[in-house]
Design a protein around this motif. Structure first.
Motif, PDB file in Angstrom:
ATOM      1  N   ILE A  31       0.834  -1.208   0.000  1.00  0.00           N
ATOM      2  CA  ILE A  31       0.000   0.000   0.000  1.00  0.00           C
ATOM      3  C   ILE A  31       0.867   1.255   0.000  1.00  0.00           C
ATOM      4  O   ILE A  31       0.493   2.278  -0.576  1.00  0.00           O
ATOM      5  CB  ILE A  31      -0.962  -0.017   1.211  1.00  0.00           C
ATOM      6  CG1 ILE A  31      -1.992  -1.139   1.034  1.00  0.00           C
ATOM      7  CG2 ILE A  31      -1.676   1.319   1.368  1.00  0.00           C
ATOM      8  CD1 ILE A  31      -2.986  -1.262   2.164  1.00  0.00           C
ATOM      9  N   ASP A  32       2.047   1.170   0.596  1.00  0.00           N
ATOM     10  CA  ASP A  32       2.931   2.331   0.669  1.00  0.00           C
ATOM     11  C   ASP A  32       3.401   2.807  -0.701  1.00  0.00           C
ATOM     12  O   ASP A  32       3.784   3.977  -0.853  1.00  0.00           O
ATOM     13  CB  ASP A  32       4.161   2.016   1.520  1.00  0.00           C
ATOM     14  CG  ASP A  32       3.818   1.700   2.963  1.00  0.00           C
ATOM     15  OD1 ASP A  32       2.743   2.121   3.420  1.00  0.00           O
ATOM     16  OD2 ASP A  32       4.621   1.010   3.625  1.00  0.00           O
ATOM     17  N   VAL A  33       3.394   1.918  -1.696  1.00  0.00           N
ATOM     18  CA  VAL A  33       3.987   2.263  -2.995  1.00  0.00           C
ATOM     19  C   VAL A  33       3.012   2.095  -4.161  1.00  0.00           C
ATOM     20  O   VAL A  33       3.425   2.183  -5.317  1.00  0.00           O
ATOM     21  CB  VAL A  33       5.255   1.408  -3.251  1.00  0.00           C
ATOM     22  CG1 VAL A  33       6.331   1.736  -2.228  1.00  0.00           C
ATOM     23  CG2 VAL A  33       4.936  -0.086  -3.223  1.00  0.00           C
ATOM     24  N   LEU A  34       1.731   1.866  -3.867  1.00  0.00           N
ATOM     25  CA  LEU A  34       0.769   1.611  -4.941  1.00  0.00           C
ATOM     26  C   LEU A  34       0.661   2.771  -5.923  1.00  0.00           C
ATOM     27  O   LEU A  34       0.357   2.573  -7.099  1.00  0.00           O
ATOM     28  CB  LEU A  34      -0.616   1.312  -4.353  1.00  0.00           C
ATOM     29  CG  LEU A  34      -0.791  -0.048  -3.698  1.00  0.00           C
ATOM     30  CD1 LEU A  34      -2.184  -0.155  -3.084  1.00  0.00           C
ATOM     31  CD2 LEU A  34      -0.564  -1.175  -4.701  1.00  0.00           C
ATOM     32  N   GLY A  35       0.896   3.986  -5.456  1.00  0.00           N
ATOM     33  CA  GLY A  35       0.758   5.139  -6.334  1.00  0.00           C
ATOM     34  C   GLY A  35       1.832   5.229  -7.400  1.00  0.00           C
ATOM     35  O   GLY A  35       1.667   5.958  -8.380  1.00  0.00           O
ATOM     36  N   ASP A  36       2.931   4.499  -7.243  1.00  0.00           N
ATOM     37  CA  ASP A  36       4.026   4.539  -8.214  1.00  0.00           C
ATOM     38  C   ASP A  36       4.744   3.195  -8.241  1.00  0.00           C
ATOM     39  O   ASP A  36       5.887   3.076  -7.803  1.00  0.00           O
ATOM     40  CB  ASP A  36       5.004   5.674  -7.880  1.00  0.00           C
ATOM     41  CG  ASP A  36       6.116   5.804  -8.918  1.00  0.00           C
ATOM     42  OD1 ASP A  36       5.957   5.270 -10.038  1.00  0.00           O
ATOM     43  OD2 ASP A  36       7.158   6.419  -8.598  1.00  0.00           O
ATOM     44  N   LEU A  37       4.074   2.179  -8.758  1.00  0.00           N
ATOM     45  CA  LEU A  37       4.689   0.855  -8.796  1.00  0.00           C
ATOM     46  C   LEU A  37       5.894   0.790  -9.729  1.00  0.00           C
ATOM     47  O   LEU A  37       6.894   0.134  -9.399  1.00  0.00           O
ATOM     48  CB  LEU A  37       3.651  -0.196  -9.184  1.00  0.00           C
ATOM     49  CG  LEU A  37       2.588  -0.479  -8.108  1.00  0.00           C
ATOM     50  CD1 LEU A  37       1.619  -1.549  -8.591  1.00  0.00           C
ATOM     51  CD2 LEU A  37       3.224  -0.910  -6.794  1.00  0.00           C
ATOM     52  N   PRO A  38       5.863   1.464 -10.900  1.00  0.00           N
ATOM     53  CA  PRO A  38       7.092   1.440 -11.710  1.00  0.00           C
ATOM     54  C   PRO A  38       8.280   2.047 -10.976  1.00  0.00           C
ATOM     55  O   PRO A  38       9.398   1.521 -11.035  1.00  0.00           O
ATOM     56  CB  PRO A  38       6.704   2.270 -12.947  1.00  0.00           C
ATOM     57  CG  PRO A  38       5.228   2.150 -13.035  1.00  0.00           C
ATOM     58  CD  PRO A  38       4.760   2.120 -11.619  1.00  0.00           C
ATOM     59  N   GLY A  39       8.044   3.130 -10.249  1.00  0.00           N
ATOM     60  CA  GLY A  39       9.122   3.746  -9.487  1.00  0.00           C
ATOM     61  C   GLY A  39       9.621   2.845  -8.379  1.00  0.00           C
ATOM     62  O   GLY A  39      10.836   2.750  -8.135  1.00  0.00           O
ATOM     63  N   ALA A  40       8.698   2.153  -7.708  1.00  0.00           N
ATOM     64  CA  ALA A  40       9.091   1.234  -6.638  1.00  0.00           C
ATOM     65  C   ALA A  40       9.924   0.093  -7.193  1.00  0.00           C
ATOM     66  O   ALA A  40      10.929  -0.314  -6.590  1.00  0.00           O
ATOM     67  CB  ALA A  40       7.852   0.696  -5.936  1.00  0.00           C
ATOM     68  N   ALA A  41       9.533  -0.432  -8.352  1.00  0.00           N
ATOM     69  CA  ALA A  41      10.284  -1.531  -8.951  1.00  0.00           C
ATOM     70  C   ALA A  41      11.684  -1.085  -9.355  1.00  0.00           C
ATOM     71  O   ALA A  41      12.661  -1.833  -9.220  1.00  0.00           O
ATOM     72  CB  ALA A  41       9.534  -2.069 -10.168  1.00  0.00           C
ATOM     73  N   ALA A  42      11.785   0.158  -9.834  1.00  0.00           N
ATOM     74  CA  ALA A  42      13.099   0.673 -10.244  1.00  0.00           C
ATOM     75  C   ALA A  42      14.052   0.802  -9.069  1.00  0.00           C
ATOM     76  O   ALA A  42      15.278   0.704  -9.237  1.00  0.00           O
ATOM     77  CB  ALA A  42      12.921   2.016 -10.937  1.00  0.00           C
ATOM     78  N   LEU A  43      13.495   1.005  -7.874  1.00  0.00           N
ATOM     79  CA  LEU A  43      14.319   1.187  -6.681  1.00  0.00           C
ATOM     80  C   LEU A  43      14.486  -0.103  -5.876  1.00  0.00           C
ATOM     81  O   LEU A  43      15.094  -0.096  -4.810  1.00  0.00           O
ATOM     82  CB  LEU A  43      13.710   2.274  -5.787  1.00  0.00           C
ATOM     83  CG  LEU A  43      13.672   3.684  -6.387  1.00  0.00           C
ATOM     84  CD1 LEU A  43      12.932   4.632  -5.445  1.00  0.00           C
ATOM     85  CD2 LEU A  43      15.080   4.190  -6.679  1.00  0.00           C
ATOM     86  N   ALA A  44      13.902  -1.203  -6.376  1.00  0.00           N
ATOM     87  CA  ALA A  44      13.964  -2.474  -5.646  1.00  0.00           C
ATOM     88  C   ALA A  44      15.401  -2.954  -5.516  1.00  0.00           C
ATOM     89  O   ALA A  44      16.267  -2.639  -6.344  1.00  0.00           O
ATOM     90  CB  ALA A  44      13.122  -3.527  -6.343  1.00  0.00           C
ATOM     91  N   GLY A  45      15.638  -3.731  -4.482  1.00  0.00           N
ATOM     92  CA  GLY A  45      16.960  -4.266  -4.238  1.00  0.00           C
ATOM     93  C   GLY A  45      17.334  -5.370  -5.209  1.00  0.00           C
ATOM     94  O   GLY A  45      16.566  -5.716  -6.118  1.00  0.00           O
ATOM     95  N   PRO A  46      18.507  -5.935  -5.043  1.00  0.00           N
ATOM     96  CA  PRO A  46      18.949  -7.029  -5.920  1.00  0.00           C
ATOM     97  C   PRO A  46      18.093  -8.275  -5.698  1.00  0.00           C
ATOM     98  O   PRO A  46      17.342  -8.372  -4.731  1.00  0.00           O
ATOM     99  CB  PRO A  46      20.392  -7.264  -5.488  1.00  0.00           C
ATOM    100  CG  PRO A  46      20.457  -6.760  -4.086  1.00  0.00           C
ATOM    101  CD  PRO A  46      19.519  -5.595  -4.020  1.00  0.00           C
TER     102      PRO A  46
END
Length: 309
Positions: A31-46
């Motif tokens: 829920i914390d990142v639903l507004g920008d899932l592409p952005g969250a995926a880009a910042l995901a860890g290894p």
């Protein structure tokens, strides 16, 4: 993209699926990142654990659950030949479910206390990405974060009893709602969209390995965008809200088959229900014994008293 919430080494984590491995998003809640899932995926860890090494949870714990009834064939079957009410065609009706009952894609489901007619319901749900109010269907498209499988477990005997009062469904839907295995972003499914804006996905329900129902999601009578618009009418939809499609037709639940004359064989402890949705995945759940009923008295028939001035 496909997102999940999972347990690994005792820690709850949200992540993005990458070639059967989960890349952590640095948060325990999608829920914390639903507004920008592409952005969250880009910042995901290894790349982290393989999916076989984690326990998948529900993709999110929603603040609200709305369950619609958008499949005409399901309504026909449930009404055992009495026809579809004309009012059904006027708007995509829904009821509010219990957000505390949401469980993961492979979690066991206990038989609800006092029930002898447990049923599954094969659905797909949309998840809201950002707040909106009084949306049009065109606006609503930008408020959908993604889609997941939705199993609206139903105690049919409890449901029938309480709806005789003119309310409900309530306790008949209160024990479990399965979500998962992934939250799949709309771009992954866009090539399945037909000319009416509906998602042409194959749906299949199995009990103990035997197919008991199959349908197409495109047999819905409203699009998810139209459902979101209706849900937002006069109120707000907010990040994490879940909107279920309602049960598909052609055996999307056992009660529909019963309504068409099939012999009643409700789910029992030990039964395994597997629901598969093209483009999203599958959830598989084992039914287990539930708690004993804690008895309550019947209503007290008391003499009517008035306040003396």
């Amino acid at each position: 993209m496909r997102f999940a919430t999972y347990l690994h080494d005792g820690r709850k984590q949200a992540g993005v699926l990458d070639d059967e491995r989960l890349r952590p998003l640095g948060t325990a809640s999608l829920i914390d990142v639903l507004g920008d899932l592409p952005g969250a995926a880009a910042l995901a860890g290894p790349a982290g654990p393989h999916v076989s090494e984690v326990r998948l949870l529900a993709p999110l714990q929603p603040p609200t659950v709305r369950d619609f009834v958008t499949f005409e064939e399901h309504v026909e079957g449930m009404r055992a030949g009495s026809g579809v009410p004309e009012q059904w065609y006027a708007a995509p009706t829904f009821y509010f479910g219990n957000p505390y009952a949401v469980i993961g894609p492979h979690d066991d489901v206990p038989v609800p206390p006092g029930s002898e007619l447990l049923d599954f319901e094969l659905e797909v749900a949309a998840v809201i990405s950002r707040e909106g109010r009084d949306l049009t269907p065109e606006q609503a498209r930008d408020h959908i974060a993604g889609y997941t499988i939705f199993n609206d477990w139903s105690a049919r005997d409890l449901q029938t009893a309480e709806m005789a009062v003119g309310l409900g469904p309530c306790k008949g839907k209160d024990t479990a709602t399965t979500l998962g295995p992934w939250l799949v972003t709309p771009d992954e499914l866009e090539h399945h969209r037909d000319a009416d804006g509906l998602l042409h996905l194959e749906l299949t329900a199995e009990v103990n390995g035997r197919v008991v129902g199959s349908d197409l999601l495109s047999n819905m009578s409203w699009t998810f965008e139209e459902m979101v618009a209706y849900a937002s009418r006069g109120t707000a939809v907010r990040p994490g809200d879940v909107l279920g499609s309602g049960t598909c037709g052609n055996g999307g639940c056992l009660a529909e088959l019963w309504g068409r004359g099939a012999e009643r064989h409700p789910l029992r402890p030990g039964d395994v229900v597997t629901l598969t949705v093209e483009g999203i995945g599958a959830v598989s759940t084992t039914v287990v014994p539930g708690a004993e009923v804690k008895p309550l008295p019947r209503a007290r028939r008391r003499p009517r008293r008035t306040i003396t001035p």
